[in-house]
Design a protein around this motif. Sequence first.
Motif: not given
Length: 453
Positions: A190, A341-342, A354-356, A358, A373, A375, A437
């Motif tokens: 993303e 990263t994920e 994960t938690s994002t 925005q 943004t 994450k 987040v």
Amino acid sequence: MKVAVIGCTHAGTSAIVNTAKLYPDAQITVYERNDNISFLSCGIALYVGGVVEDAQGLFYSTPQQLAELGVTTKMLHEVTSVNTDAKTLTARDLKTGIELTDTYDKLIVTTGSWPIIPKFEGIELDNIVLSKNFNHSNTIIEKAKSARNIVVVGAGYIGVELVEAFEMNGKQVTLIDAEDRILSKYLDPEFTARTEELLTSKGIQLALGEKVVKFNGENGKVSTVVTDKGEHAADMVILCIGFRPQTELLAGQVDMLPNGAIIVDKYMQTSKKDVFAAGDSCAVFYNPTRQHAYIPLATNAVRMGTLVARNLVTPTNEYMGTQGTSGIKIYEQNIAGTGMTETSARLAGLDVETSTFQDHYRPEFMPTHETVTLKVVYEKDSRRILGAQIMSEADLTQSINTISVCIQTGMTVDQLAFVDFFFQPHYNKPWNYLNSVGLQALAPVEAKQPVTI
């Protein structure tokens, strides 16, 4: 105490300066095969793009400055062999060819890394260059003057920064990478998708998911880059495929990872007594996985070099490990990441969530209120934070340093939700985006007992 140091860039300079200050009576000799020391290679794109006009600003030490500390620096001297049992080394003067042998009580190996150079057909053609040191940067600038079509192979930080610099200089630019997205080691899809859109909007051609096969040339100079999916015109090619540790001197003498990165303990000592190592020649202890990994970064190097000096005689300060924290500015976007990263977490077989978040990073009543943004990646069961990424037109990248500390201390995403951060409308909202987040990731509360009023 005789101290020999092999290599003098980030880790080497830190180790040398601190050793000289801590042990003023030490006899320190530095062997450097280049004609300069302590070059900030992370500034090459800024130099190429004209942001940095005086290249001398990219050097943070000189042989003269080291001499003032009592250090002997042997420039253009290549160490050809090391015997860690006998505590000796052999070096060749690259100007005269004369070889010398030296002894040491303590050896500091800061030989760094070197670009990976695959054996492509046509690799010997002119105008195919590397991007690592000061001489490379000067070559790039000089050759780019007459180049119209520039191809960069490798879409990591260096490659992306270079294509931006060339585009801003009016060049036709192509970025090639075997992966199907840019910055794949640092960011999740993303984030990379938005960055790719930004690059293509500037006219940069992305040739992703393409493997270079060979280089064609005319009159001894590169003319096209051939991949498994097509051809790309090129007056100049820059290889930014990655780096490997330069550790051949100690092969078979100290413990290493399969790729040759030297393994050091928490005091920067190798498996051989009195032999220390730091920087891009080493593996680092990676806190998210709690294992050793190869993560060549200048920040790792300067920390490790400083620790070498402090632990050279007596184990004093332990290495705290690293999260591989890094950042990059691409046009108006400020991007940073730390830890896993994920994508990398799942590839490593970890069960993660994960938690994002925005939103505008500060109140909408302020004159500007750019979107952020953020994450966060965390273990599903333990809730331990493993990594994070941030992107915004506002420079909020220092927040990633905060999450780096969270990872280093083993903090959970639930704890992040309630950390004490200040509020001031110039900078954030009553709930800081770091809290927010974490709040999004909170597990629902289950009532254990009936509620009576």
